[in-house]
Design an enzyme around this catalytic site. Sequence first.
Site, PDB file in Angstrom:
ATOM      1  N   ASP A 136     -66.309   9.632  -1.467  1.00 30.61           N
ATOM      2  CA  ASP A 136     -66.042  10.852  -0.706  1.00 30.61           C
ATOM      3  C   ASP A 136     -67.246  11.783  -0.791  1.00 30.61           C
ATOM      4  O   ASP A 136     -67.634  12.205  -1.891  1.00 30.61           O
ATOM      5  CB  ASP A 136     -64.813  11.575  -1.257  1.00 30.61           C
ATOM      6  CG  ASP A 136     -63.525  10.839  -0.950  1.00 30.61           C
ATOM      7  OD1 ASP A 136     -63.316  10.473   0.215  1.00 30.61           O
ATOM      8  OD2 ASP A 136     -62.723  10.623  -1.881  1.00 30.61           O
ATOM      9  N   HIS A 163     -66.841   7.942   2.963  1.00 28.56           N
ATOM     10  CA  HIS A 163     -65.985   8.807   3.776  1.00 28.56           C
ATOM     11  C   HIS A 163     -66.642  10.180   3.855  1.00 28.56           C
ATOM     12  O   HIS A 163     -66.668  10.928   2.876  1.00 28.56           O
ATOM     13  CB  HIS A 163     -64.606   8.879   3.112  1.00 28.56           C
ATOM     14  CG  HIS A 163     -63.639   9.790   3.783  1.00 28.56           C
ATOM     15  ND1 HIS A 163     -62.412  10.095   3.232  1.00 28.56           N
ATOM     16  CD2 HIS A 163     -63.678  10.477   4.955  1.00 28.56           C
ATOM     17  CE1 HIS A 163     -61.766  10.921   4.013  1.00 28.56           C
ATOM     18  NE2 HIS A 163     -62.517  11.166   5.072  1.00 28.56           N
ATOM     19  N   GLY A 219     -59.777  16.508   1.556  1.00 30.65           N
ATOM     20  CA  GLY A 219     -60.523  17.396   0.675  1.00 30.65           C
ATOM     21  C   GLY A 219     -59.880  17.706  -0.646  1.00 30.65           C
ATOM     22  O   GLY A 219     -60.500  18.339  -1.504  1.00 30.65           O
ATOM     23  N   PHE A 220     -58.647  17.241  -0.878  1.00 30.18           N
ATOM     24  CA  PHE A 220     -57.937  17.573  -2.116  1.00 30.18           C
ATOM     25  C   PHE A 220     -57.208  16.336  -2.634  1.00 30.18           C
ATOM     26  O   PHE A 220     -56.408  15.740  -1.913  1.00 30.18           O
ATOM     27  CB  PHE A 220     -56.908  18.685  -1.884  1.00 30.18           C
ATOM     28  CG  PHE A 220     -57.492  19.966  -1.356  1.00 30.18           C
ATOM     29  CD1 PHE A 220     -57.921  20.958  -2.216  1.00 30.18           C
ATOM     30  CD2 PHE A 220     -57.617  20.168   0.017  1.00 30.18           C
ATOM     31  CE1 PHE A 220     -58.464  22.131  -1.729  1.00 30.18           C
ATOM     32  CE2 PHE A 220     -58.152  21.337   0.513  1.00 30.18           C
ATOM     33  CZ  PHE A 220     -58.577  22.327  -0.358  1.00 30.18           C
ATOM     34  N   GLY A 236     -54.532  14.362  -5.300  1.00 35.98           N
ATOM     35  CA  GLY A 236     -53.268  14.674  -5.956  1.00 35.98           C
ATOM     36  C   GLY A 236     -52.164  15.151  -5.037  1.00 35.98           C
ATOM     37  O   GLY A 236     -51.107  15.574  -5.513  1.00 35.98           O
ATOM     38  N   ASP A 260     -55.712   6.359   3.307  1.00 32.83           N
ATOM     39  CA  ASP A 260     -56.268   7.130   2.190  1.00 32.83           C
ATOM     40  C   ASP A 260     -55.444   8.402   1.984  1.00 32.83           C
ATOM     41  O   ASP A 260     -55.165   9.122   2.936  1.00 32.83           O
ATOM     42  CB  ASP A 260     -57.717   7.501   2.514  1.00 32.83           C
ATOM     43  CG  ASP A 260     -58.367   8.397   1.468  1.00 32.83           C
ATOM     44  OD1 ASP A 260     -57.851   8.492   0.341  1.00 32.83           O
ATOM     45  OD2 ASP A 260     -59.415   8.997   1.785  1.00 32.83           O
ATOM     46  N   GLY A 261     -55.077   8.645   0.720  1.00 34.16           N
ATOM     47  CA  GLY A 261     -54.432   9.907   0.386  1.00 34.16           C
ATOM     48  C   GLY A 261     -52.993   9.757  -0.030  1.00 34.16           C
ATOM     49  O   GLY A 261     -52.142   9.370   0.774  1.00 34.16           O
ATOM     50  N   GLY A 276     -56.168   6.028  -5.724  1.00 32.88           N
ATOM     51  CA  GLY A 276     -56.600   7.224  -6.419  1.00 32.88           C
ATOM     52  C   GLY A 276     -55.727   7.577  -7.594  1.00 32.88           C
ATOM     53  O   GLY A 276     -55.293   6.712  -8.361  1.00 32.88           O
TER      54      GLY A 276
END
Length: 218
Positions: A32, A63, A139-140, A142, A172-173, A194
């Site tokens: 990232d 990314h 951008g964040f 968790g 992703d995420g 992640g």
Amino acid sequence: MISPTLACADYLHLENDIRDMDRAGVDFYHIDIMDGHFVPNLCLNFDMVKAIRSISSTPMDVHLMVTNPMDYVDRLAELQVEYACAHVGALPDPAAFLSALRDRGIRPGLVLSPEDGVERVEPYLDRAALVLVMGVKPGFSGQRFLPETLDKLHKLSALKKEKDFSFLLEVDGGIGWDNIRACTQAGAELAVAGVFAVFGQEDMGLYEACVRFREETE
């Protein structure tokens, strides 16, 4: 296939962690790069990419969460990354971005943020090597996975089959043990692993977490 996001790694032990993940057979490393403008955070940078490349031959999946993705193309080419993608909302001309990366030997991709519909990337699917669907606000780390992401994966997977496109479908995420099967069943071929998947596991080490999570995507 899995692509551990190094945004969630322990930077004080990064070299050891990379060796464990390589031993576990991870498919990519998700890198990232944030500019503090397109998203309010900063993350990995080109110096870190160069350092990771010096100890690992695992392909990199970069990314870009940046306002001007075209400004990064030449540097990505210098580092010989395998894949790079940028948010379609940050690209005045997505076709030009895809062509610029491909001309430099990089497999190019586009990213859908949660507010973006599949129609934003549909005109470029014949030129994309990767389409990344965000399951959280970019951008964040968790955050919890947005369930409407599955519908986008279904639509993109259907388009890929219908039109015989060759892009790799990535998600992703917020990806974890509770939703990875749903993502792969919806068509995701590459999952960014992640904090909910491989990092921060209390009941297993990083090597074991990567092995087990990779098995979940097969």
